[in-house]
Design a protein around this motif. Structure first.
Motif, PDB file in Angstrom:
ATOM      1  N   PHE A   1      38.073  24.359  17.799  1.00  0.00           N
ATOM      2  CA  PHE A   1      37.888  25.792  18.005  1.00  0.00           C
ATOM      3  C   PHE A   1      36.409  26.166  17.953  1.00  0.00           C
ATOM      4  CE2 PHE A   1      37.673  30.164  16.308  1.00  0.00           C
ATOM      5  CZ  PHE A   1      38.324  30.822  17.335  1.00  0.00           C
ATOM      6  N   PHE A   2      35.680  25.593  16.989  1.00  0.00           N
ATOM      7  CA  PHE A   2      34.253  25.856  16.862  1.00  0.00           C
ATOM      8  C   PHE A   2      33.519  25.457  18.143  1.00  0.00           C
ATOM      9  CE2 PHE A   2      30.040  24.088  16.023  1.00  0.00           C
ATOM     10  CZ  PHE A   2      29.387  25.200  15.529  1.00  0.00           C
ATOM     11  N   TYR A   3      33.790  24.250  18.644  1.00  0.00           N
ATOM     12  CA  TYR A   3      33.101  23.788  19.848  1.00  0.00           C
ATOM     13  C   TYR A   3      33.512  24.588  21.085  1.00  0.00           C
ATOM     14  CZ  TYR A   3      31.078  19.891  17.315  1.00  0.00           C
ATOM     15  OH  TYR A   3      30.355  19.132  16.434  1.00  0.00           O
ATOM     16  N   THR A   4      34.747  25.070  21.124  1.00  0.00           N
ATOM     17  CA  THR A   4      35.184  25.914  22.235  1.00  0.00           C
ATOM     18  C   THR A   4      34.424  27.238  22.230  1.00  0.00           C
ATOM     19  OG1 THR A   4      37.383  24.919  22.203  1.00  0.00           O
ATOM     20  CG2 THR A   4      37.175  27.065  23.280  1.00  0.00           C
ATOM     21  N   ILE A   5      34.335  27.869  21.075  1.00  0.00           N
ATOM     22  CA  ILE A   5      33.596  29.134  20.953  1.00  0.00           C
ATOM     23  C   ILE A   5      32.121  28.914  21.277  1.00  0.00           C
ATOM     24  CG2 ILE A   5      32.845  30.941  19.334  1.00  0.00           C
ATOM     25  CD1 ILE A   5      35.772  31.152  20.205  1.00  0.00           C
ATOM     26  N   GLU A   6      31.556  27.832  20.786  1.00  0.00           N
ATOM     27  CA  GLU A   6      30.150  27.529  21.062  1.00  0.00           C
ATOM     28  C   GLU A   6      29.912  27.357  22.562  1.00  0.00           C
ATOM     29  OE1 GLU A   6      26.883  24.651  19.084  1.00  0.00           O
ATOM     30  OE2 GLU A   6      28.622  23.609  19.919  1.00  0.00           O
TER      31      GLU A   6
ATOM     32  N   MET B   1      30.071  30.784  24.291  1.00  0.00           N
ATOM     33  CA  MET B   1      28.863  31.558  24.044  1.00  0.00           C
ATOM     34  C   MET B   1      27.685  31.009  24.859  1.00  0.00           C
ATOM     35  SD  MET B   1      29.750  34.030  22.215  1.00  0.00           S
ATOM     36  CE  MET B   1      28.140  34.696  21.942  1.00  0.00           C
ATOM     37  N   THR B   2      27.586  29.698  24.974  1.00  0.00           N
ATOM     38  CA  THR B   2      26.534  29.096  25.779  1.00  0.00           C
ATOM     39  C   THR B   2      26.662  29.522  27.228  1.00  0.00           C
ATOM     40  OG1 THR B   2      26.405  27.185  24.298  1.00  0.00           O
ATOM     41  CG2 THR B   2      25.509  26.904  26.512  1.00  0.00           C
ATOM     42  N   ALA B   3      27.874  29.523  27.751  1.00  0.00           N
ATOM     43  CA  ALA B   3      28.101  29.949  29.137  1.00  0.00           C
ATOM     44  C   ALA B   3      27.697  31.404  29.339  1.00  0.00           C
ATOM     45  CB  ALA B   3      29.562  29.740  29.519  1.00  0.00           C
ATOM     46  N   VAL B   4      28.054  32.261  28.389  1.00  0.00           N
ATOM     47  CA  VAL B   4      27.705  33.684  28.494  1.00  0.00           C
ATOM     48  C   VAL B   4      26.189  33.857  28.477  1.00  0.00           C
ATOM     49  CG1 VAL B   4      27.794  35.898  27.260  1.00  0.00           C
ATOM     50  CG2 VAL B   4      29.879  34.548  27.569  1.00  0.00           C
TER      51      VAL B   4
END
Length: 90
Positions: A34-39, A42-45
């Motif tokens: 989940f942490f890596y998915t959110i990260e 956010m990187t894409a945004v």
């Protein structure tokens, strides 16, 4: 310089993540995923925002602005980490 800072930041965050979640936790893999998915989201945004802003402002200026913003955002975490290291070291 950018790569050095982001690599150091990634090492610190990953280390804290893995040290915070108990090794025998049944949800450990889910939390890390989940942490890596959110990260990644956010990187894409941020990359999209940087792309849009480069149509208005110079790319170099944008990178400096985002580096400063990231530094300001990460300062509280680095202070907390520093205090934790100081208390555990002695």
């Amino acid at each position: 310089m950018h790569v050095s800072f982001t690599t150091a930041d990634a090492i610190i965050r990953t280390g804290l993540l893995h040290n915070t979640i108990p090794a025998k936790s049944t949800n450990r893999n889910t939390l890390i995923s989940f942490f890596y998915t959110i990260e990644s989201c956010m990187t894409a945004v941020v990359i999209i925002v940087i792309g849009v802003l480069t149509t208005v402002i110079n790319l170099g200026t944008i990178w400096i602005m985002f580096a400063l913003i990231a530094t300001v955002i990460s300062l509280p975490s680095l202070r907390k980490l520093n205090k934790k290291i100081e208390t555990e070291a002695f």
